[in-house]
Write an enzyme that holds these catalytic residues in place. Structure first.
Site, PDB file in Angstrom:
ATOM      1  CB  SER A 290      -0.857   0.312   1.360  1.00 17.89           C
ATOM      2  OG  SER A 290      -1.247   1.150   1.384  1.00 17.89           O
TER       3      SER A 290
ATOM      4  CG  HIS B 103      -3.727  -1.102  -2.397  1.00 18.09           C
ATOM      5  ND1 HIS B 103      -4.729  -1.842  -2.749  1.00 18.09           N
ATOM      6  CD2 HIS B 103      -4.087  -0.115  -1.531  1.00 18.09           C
ATOM      7  CE1 HIS B 103      -5.831  -1.240  -2.080  1.00 18.09           C
ATOM      8  NE2 HIS B 103      -5.352  -0.171  -1.253  1.00 18.09           N
TER       9      HIS B 103
ATOM     10  CG  ASP C 187      -4.711   2.556   0.522  1.00 21.97           C
ATOM     11  OD1 ASP C 187      -3.734   1.871   1.227  1.00 21.97           O
ATOM     12  OD2 ASP C 187      -5.778   2.028  -0.006  1.00 21.97           O
TER      13      ASP C 187
ATOM     14  CG  MET D 152      -7.476   7.784   2.064  1.00 24.47           C
ATOM     15  SD  MET D 152      -6.767   7.654   3.790  1.00 24.47           S
ATOM     16  CE  MET D 152      -6.133   6.084   3.562  1.00 24.47           C
TER      17      MET D 152
ATOM     18  CG  HIS E 226      -8.713   1.098  -1.745  1.00 25.60           C
ATOM     19  ND1 HIS E 226      -8.610   1.016  -0.394  1.00 25.60           N
ATOM     20  CD2 HIS E 226     -10.242   1.425  -1.808  1.00 25.60           C
ATOM     21  CE1 HIS E 226      -9.500   0.904   0.182  1.00 25.60           C
ATOM     22  NE2 HIS E 226     -10.627   1.227  -0.350  1.00 25.60           N
TER      23      HIS E 226
ATOM     24  CG  MET F  73     -10.595   4.143   0.518  1.00 22.42           C
ATOM     25  SD  MET F  73      -9.453   4.036   1.859  1.00 22.42           S
ATOM     26  CE  MET F  73      -7.918   4.010   1.120  1.00 22.42           C
TER      27      MET F  73
ATOM     28  CG  MET G  47     -12.095  -1.341   3.335  1.00 23.96           C
ATOM     29  SD  MET G  47     -10.600  -1.192   2.721  1.00 23.96           S
ATOM     30  CE  MET G  47      -9.863  -0.305   4.085  1.00 23.96           C
TER      31      MET G  47
ATOM     32  N   GLY H 228      -1.633   1.188   9.629  1.00 22.44           N
ATOM     33  CA  GLY H 228      -1.281   0.853  11.111  1.00 22.44           C
ATOM     34  C   GLY H 228      -2.211   0.498  11.926  1.00 22.44           C
TER      35      GLY H 228
ATOM     36  CG  ASP I 269      -6.690  -2.089   2.198  1.00 20.85           C
ATOM     37  OD1 ASP I 269      -7.085  -1.223   1.355  1.00 20.85           O
ATOM     38  OD2 ASP I 269      -5.851  -1.900   3.140  1.00 20.85           O
TER      39      ASP I 269
ATOM     40  N   GLY J 281      -4.176  -3.958   8.292  1.00 15.43           N
ATOM     41  CA  GLY J 281      -3.586  -4.924   9.419  1.00 15.43           C
ATOM     42  C   GLY J 281      -3.215  -6.122   9.057  1.00 15.43           C
TER      43      GLY J 281
ATOM     44  CB  SER K  39       2.442  -0.269   8.835  1.00 17.15           C
ATOM     45  OG  SER K  39       1.034  -0.894   9.136  1.00 17.15           O
TER      46      SER K  39
HETATM   47  C1  DX5 Z   1      -6.930   2.155   5.244  1.00 17.70           C
HETATM   48  C2  DX5 Z   1      -5.992   2.056   4.307  1.00 17.70           C
HETATM   49  C3  DX5 Z   1      -4.856   0.991   4.923  1.00 17.70           C
HETATM   50  C4  DX5 Z   1      -3.681   0.671   4.178  1.00 17.70           C
HETATM   51  C5  DX5 Z   1      -3.008  -0.670   4.699  1.00 17.70           C
HETATM   52  O1  DX5 Z   1      -7.589   3.331   4.688  1.00 17.70           O
HETATM   53  O2  DX5 Z   1      -6.421   1.402   3.143  1.00 17.70           O
HETATM   54  O3  DX5 Z   1      -5.527  -0.325   5.274  1.00 17.70           O
HETATM   55  O4  DX5 Z   1      -3.921   0.143   3.064  1.00 17.70           O
HETATM   56  O5  DX5 Z   1      -2.300  -0.107   5.807  1.00 17.70           O
HETATM   57  P1  DX5 Z   1      -1.896  -1.251   7.079  1.00 17.70           P
HETATM   58  O6  DX5 Z   1      -1.212  -2.515   6.184  1.00 17.70           O
HETATM   59  O7  DX5 Z   1      -0.656  -0.507   7.629  1.00 17.70           O
HETATM   60  O8  DX5 Z   1      -2.982  -1.648   7.740  1.00 17.70           O
HETATM   61 ZN    ZN Z   2      -6.718   0.285   0.286  1.00 15.64          ZN
END
Ligand code: DX5
Ligand code: ZN
Length: 212
Positions: free
Chosen positions: A6, A29, A31, A33, A62, A64, A133, A141, A171, A173, A194
């Site tokens: 990510s 990936h 992200d 936002m 992705h 968001m 998700m 993180g 996606d 944790g 992370s």
């Molecule tokens: C949330 C993000 C996270 C990211 C992954 O909005 O989409 O999920 O991609 O982050 P980690 O792997 O640190 O959870």
């Molecule tokens: Zn994502």
């Protein structure tokens, strides 16, 4: 499984070396936002254009963002190979899926942790990918939400029963432990932020995650 690092938890001032550090990843990936659909803002389509200069990996985008139907074309023009939007962010998911696919780009649909998996029913025969998700969208993180496992199980069961062709992506944790749990219930692609970007041996982690 495919590991899709990510591009969220990285050093945006050193794009070229950050891309180099994950050169064995088949997917990247993004992200995206917008600060409206989720509280944070990360970047827009120009980030994909910048990275395209250093990478020919599969761009897993992705969104968001609110009203993805008004913005997805910019991401395709910037080099996205897959556009995943949120069911909760648009009033007409069906036509958005078809519009993305008409541009010869893969279409993915995603739901937040509190959205019922049954809301995806009408789209499963059409989409190329479903993104579950496993954390509340908005930042990296966070801790993996174990109720995601039931959703993945359900999607895997559904595609076996109906011979659907979508990939299942998860996606949030993800580490060695949670990667194994999601793989065991049918996940095909893991988004990892992370756990990879906080370490130096990134390529080693990517290949280990792909083979859990
Ligand atoms: C949330 C993000 C996270 C990211 C992954 O909005 O989409 O999920 O991609 O982050 P980690 O792997 O640190 O959870
Ligand atoms: Zn994502």
């Amino acid at each position: 499984m495919i590991c899709s690092p990510s591009f969220l938890s990285c050093d945006f001032t050193r794009l070229e070396s950050e891309i180099q550090s994950i050169s064995n990843a088949k997917w990247i990936h993004f992200d995206v936002m917008d600060g409206k659909f989720v509280p944070n803002y990360t970047y827009n389509h120009t980030m994909l254009k910048d990275i395209k200069r250093y990478s020919n990996q599969f761009f897993d985008c992705h969104l968001m963002i609110a009203e993805p139907e008004n913005h997805y074309v910019k991401y395709i023009e910037a080099g996205a190979n897959l556009i995943t939007f949120h069911l909760e962010a648009t009033t007409d998911p069906l036509s958005l899926i078809k519009s993305i696919q008409r541009k010869k780009v893969k279409a993915g649909i995603s739901i937040k942790p509190n959205t019922n998996i049954l809301t995806l029913e009408p789209y499963l025969s059409l989409v190329d990918l479903v993104l579950i998700m496993s954390v509340e969208p908005g930042k990296g993180g966070q801790k993996f939400l174990t109720n995601s496992l039931d959703k993945i199980k359900y999607l895997n069961q559904k595609r076996i029963e109906n011979n659907y062709g979508y990939l299942i992506e998860v996606d949030g944790g993800i580490n060695f432990l949670t990667a194994e749990s999601v793989k065991n219930v049918g996940c095909d692609v893991i988004v990892v932020g992370s756990f990879i970007f906080n370490k130096d041996n990134r390529e080693e982690l990517i290949s280990e995650l792909e083979n859990v």
